[in-house]
Design a protein around this motif. Structure first.
Motif, PDB file in Angstrom:
ATOM      1  N   PRO A 273      30.220  11.787   4.285  1.00  0.00           N
ATOM      2  CA  PRO A 273      29.292  10.805   4.849  1.00  0.00           C
ATOM      3  C   PRO A 273      28.862   9.745   3.831  1.00  0.00           C
ATOM      4  CG  PRO A 273      28.701  12.992   5.582  1.00  0.00           C
ATOM      5  CD  PRO A 273      29.768  13.171   4.541  1.00  0.00           C
ATOM      6  N   ALA A 274      28.738  10.139   2.564  1.00  0.00           N
ATOM      7  CA  ALA A 274      28.376   9.173   1.529  1.00  0.00           C
ATOM      8  C   ALA A 274      29.482   8.148   1.316  1.00  0.00           C
ATOM      9  CB  ALA A 274      28.068   9.895   0.219  1.00  0.00           C
ATOM     10  N   VAL A 275      30.743   8.607   1.330  1.00  0.00           N
ATOM     11  CA  VAL A 275      31.873   7.678   1.209  1.00  0.00           C
ATOM     12  C   VAL A 275      31.863   6.702   2.373  1.00  0.00           C
ATOM     13  CG1 VAL A 275      34.390   7.497   1.276  1.00  0.00           C
ATOM     14  CG2 VAL A 275      33.310   9.275  -0.115  1.00  0.00           C
ATOM     15  N   ASP A 276      31.675   7.211   3.588  1.00  0.00           N
ATOM     16  CA  ASP A 276      31.635   6.357   4.772  1.00  0.00           C
ATOM     17  C   ASP A 276      30.493   5.348   4.677  1.00  0.00           C
ATOM     18  OD1 ASP A 276      32.507   5.756   7.579  1.00  0.00           O
ATOM     19  OD2 ASP A 276      30.461   6.395   8.008  1.00  0.00           O
ATOM     20  N   ARG A 277      29.340   5.785   4.216  1.00  0.00           N
ATOM     21  CA  ARG A 277      28.171   4.909   4.091  1.00  0.00           C
ATOM     22  C   ARG A 277      28.423   3.793   3.082  1.00  0.00           C
ATOM     23  NH1 ARG A 277      25.042   8.748   3.896  1.00  0.00           N
ATOM     24  NH2 ARG A 277      24.865   9.078   1.666  1.00  0.00           N
TER      25      ARG A 277
ATOM     26  N   HIS B 133      20.873  12.665 -14.072  1.00  0.00           N
ATOM     27  CA  HIS B 133      22.018  13.047 -13.254  1.00  0.00           C
ATOM     28  C   HIS B 133      23.146  12.022 -13.347  1.00  0.00           C
ATOM     29  CE1 HIS B 133      19.884  16.394 -11.489  1.00  0.00           C
ATOM     30  NE2 HIS B 133      18.889  15.596 -11.163  1.00  0.00           N
ATOM     31  N   GLN B 134      24.325  12.460 -13.005  1.00  0.00           N
ATOM     32  CA  GLN B 134      25.512  11.611 -13.009  1.00  0.00           C
ATOM     33  C   GLN B 134      25.382  10.470 -12.001  1.00  0.00           C
ATOM     34  OE1 GLN B 134      27.826  10.324 -14.444  1.00  0.00           O
ATOM     35  NE2 GLN B 134      29.772  11.342 -14.127  1.00  0.00           N
ATOM     36  N   SER B 135      26.028   9.347 -12.313  1.00  0.00           N
ATOM     37  CA  SER B 135      26.072   8.188 -11.431  1.00  0.00           C
ATOM     38  C   SER B 135      27.515   7.739 -11.284  1.00  0.00           C
ATOM     39  CB  SER B 135      25.225   7.045 -12.000  1.00  0.00           C
ATOM     40  OG  SER B 135      25.572   5.816 -11.407  1.00  0.00           O
ATOM     41  N   ALA B 136      28.010   7.690 -10.033  1.00  0.00           N
ATOM     42  CA  ALA B 136      29.365   7.196  -9.800  1.00  0.00           C
ATOM     43  C   ALA B 136      29.488   5.729 -10.168  1.00  0.00           C
ATOM     44  CB  ALA B 136      29.758   7.405  -8.338  1.00  0.00           C
TER      45      ALA B 136
ATOM     46  N   GLU C 291      26.843   1.705  -3.436  1.00  0.00           N
ATOM     47  CA  GLU C 291      26.727   3.027  -4.045  1.00  0.00           C
ATOM     48  C   GLU C 291      25.839   3.934  -3.208  1.00  0.00           C
ATOM     49  OE1 GLU C 291      24.518   3.060  -7.789  1.00  0.00           O
ATOM     50  OE2 GLU C 291      23.789   1.065  -7.297  1.00  0.00           O
ATOM     51  N   SER C 292      26.016   5.234  -3.384  1.00  0.00           N
ATOM     52  CA  SER C 292      25.185   6.246  -2.740  1.00  0.00           C
ATOM     53  C   SER C 292      24.923   7.346  -3.752  1.00  0.00           C
ATOM     54  CB  SER C 292      25.899   6.822  -1.505  1.00  0.00           C
ATOM     55  OG  SER C 292      25.177   7.917  -0.974  1.00  0.00           O
ATOM     56  N   HIS C 293      23.693   7.857  -3.756  1.00  0.00           N
ATOM     57  CA  HIS C 293      23.323   8.853  -4.760  1.00  0.00           C
ATOM     58  C   HIS C 293      22.340   9.829  -4.134  1.00  0.00           C
ATOM     59  CE1 HIS C 293      22.891  10.231  -8.949  1.00  0.00           C
ATOM     60  NE2 HIS C 293      21.620  10.419  -8.656  1.00  0.00           N
ATOM     61  N   GLN C 294      22.725  11.089  -4.015  1.00  0.00           N
ATOM     62  CA  GLN C 294      21.859  12.133  -3.485  1.00  0.00           C
ATOM     63  C   GLN C 294      21.926  13.342  -4.413  1.00  0.00           C
ATOM     64  OE1 GLN C 294      24.211  11.580   0.296  1.00  0.00           O
ATOM     65  NE2 GLN C 294      22.312  12.308   1.210  1.00  0.00           N
TER      66      GLN C 294
ATOM     67  N   THR D 142      27.850  17.754 -10.905  1.00  0.00           N
ATOM     68  CA  THR D 142      26.451  18.066 -11.184  1.00  0.00           C
ATOM     69  C   THR D 142      25.726  18.194  -9.847  1.00  0.00           C
ATOM     70  OG1 THR D 142      25.629  15.779 -11.214  1.00  0.00           O
ATOM     71  CG2 THR D 142      26.657  16.609 -13.239  1.00  0.00           C
ATOM     72  N   PRO D 143      24.422  18.445  -9.814  1.00  0.00           N
ATOM     73  CA  PRO D 143      23.721  18.480  -8.527  1.00  0.00           C
ATOM     74  C   PRO D 143      23.778  17.156  -7.751  1.00  0.00           C
ATOM     75  CG  PRO D 143      22.421  19.599 -10.183  1.00  0.00           C
ATOM     76  CD  PRO D 143      23.570  18.950 -10.912  1.00  0.00           C
ATOM     77  N   ALA D 144      24.141  16.076  -8.409  1.00  0.00           N
ATOM     78  CA  ALA D 144      24.224  14.781  -7.733  1.00  0.00           C
ATOM     79  C   ALA D 144      25.533  14.644  -6.962  1.00  0.00           C
ATOM     80  CB  ALA D 144      24.104  13.654  -8.753  1.00  0.00           C
ATOM     81  N   VAL D 145      25.421  14.217  -5.715  1.00  0.00           N
ATOM     82  CA  VAL D 145      26.586  13.828  -4.913  1.00  0.00           C
ATOM     83  C   VAL D 145      26.586  12.304  -4.941  1.00  0.00           C
ATOM     84  CG1 VAL D 145      27.690  13.916  -2.652  1.00  0.00           C
ATOM     85  CG2 VAL D 145      26.337  15.861  -3.464  1.00  0.00           C
ATOM     86  N   THR D 146      27.484  11.736  -5.725  1.00  0.00           N
ATOM     87  CA  THR D 146      27.386  10.324  -6.043  1.00  0.00           C
ATOM     88  C   THR D 146      28.702   9.605  -5.789  1.00  0.00           C
ATOM     89  OG1 THR D 146      26.794   8.758  -7.825  1.00  0.00           O
ATOM     90  CG2 THR D 146      27.777  10.854  -8.505  1.00  0.00           C
ATOM     91  N   VAL D 147      28.619   8.432  -5.144  1.00  0.00           N
ATOM     92  CA  VAL D 147      29.778   7.648  -4.720  1.00  0.00           C
ATOM     93  C   VAL D 147      29.499   6.184  -5.004  1.00  0.00           C
ATOM     94  CG1 VAL D 147      31.263   7.010  -2.772  1.00  0.00           C
ATOM     95  CG2 VAL D 147      30.229   9.286  -2.854  1.00  0.00           C
ATOM     96  N   ALA D 148      30.519   5.442  -5.424  1.00  0.00           N
ATOM     97  CA  ALA D 148      30.348   4.012  -5.677  1.00  0.00           C
ATOM     98  C   ALA D 148      31.653   3.274  -5.444  1.00  0.00           C
ATOM     99  CB  ALA D 148      29.852   3.769  -7.101  1.00  0.00           C
ATOM    100  N   LEU D 149      31.533   1.991  -5.107  1.00  0.00           N
ATOM    101  CA  LEU D 149      32.669   1.074  -5.020  1.00  0.00           C
ATOM    102  C   LEU D 149      32.507   0.012  -6.090  1.00  0.00           C
ATOM    103  CD1 LEU D 149      33.155   0.364  -1.194  1.00  0.00           C
ATOM    104  CD2 LEU D 149      34.837   1.410  -2.719  1.00  0.00           C
ATOM    105  N   HIS D 150      33.587  -0.248  -6.816  1.00  0.00           N
ATOM    106  CA  HIS D 150      33.563  -1.223  -7.913  1.00  0.00           C
ATOM    107  C   HIS D 150      34.749  -2.169  -7.740  1.00  0.00           C
ATOM    108  CE1 HIS D 150      33.453  -2.851 -12.001  1.00  0.00           C
ATOM    109  NE2 HIS D 150      32.324  -2.196 -12.220  1.00  0.00           N
TER     110      HIS D 150
END
Length: 218
Positions: free
Chosen positions: A41-45, A172-175, A26-29, A10-18
């Protein structure tokens, strides 16, 4: 357990650690045109926020769509590459299932995301964990009667209020939701995952020209 979840369908670039119990970073843009620039960069962050290295990850979770061709493949290629490099499993999940899980609606509802071309990707759900049938792509007016009376979650519902008057969030989607759903399924035995392959539902917007201009040497 340490799951790295990514989704770019989706338009969201979303990353999370669980960590199997909760989301620890998590990061959500939201930027429909910069998936390739923003994802790594989101994964690194997210890893830096958690104080962990990539090699601590024990599994990858990725949204397989449905979604537009260009954005969707960014997340999938990244997930498969990480999985191969780390030697860990890659768990595919329908992107619509992540939105459904995040909404928390207990009764029947639908999820609709923007498919462009005045269409939506959509699916029906019995509850936040149970999808009814396979995802589809249609014009909102074509499915308005079928979904009449149901809440509809996602950006697709917001875009077409005349077809989906009971629009609900999240948009929007959320990782984070995707990772939590994956952790739940792994704990229950590991069923319900998809191969990390793109769920397009239609041909890509970009087309290879059918006829090439022939240039002959002088």
């Amino acid at each position: 357990m340490l799951l790295l979840a990514v989704d770019t369908a989706t338009p969201a670039v979303t990353v999370a650690l669980h960590d199997g119990a909760r989301v620890i970073a998590e990061s959500h843009q939201v930027d429909a045109r910069r998936h390739g620039e923003l994802l790594l960069p989101a994964v690194d962050r997210v890893l830096r926020t958690a104080g962990l290295a990539l090699d601590a990850v024990t599994g990858i979770v990725v949204g397989v769509g449905p979604g537009p061709y260009t954005g969707l493949r960014v997340g999938l290629v990244t997930a498969v590459t990480f999985g191969s490099a780390l030697g860990v499993p890659v768990h595919g999940l329908c992107t619509l299932d992540g939105l459904a899980y995040a909404c928390g609606i207990e009764g029947p509802f639908a999820v609709a995301t923007d498919a462009r071309r005045k269409e939506v990707y959509w699916a029906r759900y019995a509850d936040a964990r149970t999808r009814i049938g396979e995802p589809s792509v249609d014009r909102p007016a074509e499915i308005a009667e079928e979904l009449a009376g149901l809440p509809v979650v996602g950006a697709g519902a917001r875009l077409y209020p005349e077809a989906f008057p009971d629009a609900r969030g999240p948009e929007h989607q959320s990782a984070s939701a995707l990772a939590a759903l994956a952790a739940e399924r792994i704990a229950a035995g590991g069923d319900g995952f998809l191969d990390p392959l793109p769920l397009y539902l239609r041909r890509p917007d970009a087309q290879v020209p059918k006829n090439y201009k022939v240039v002959t040497p002088q």
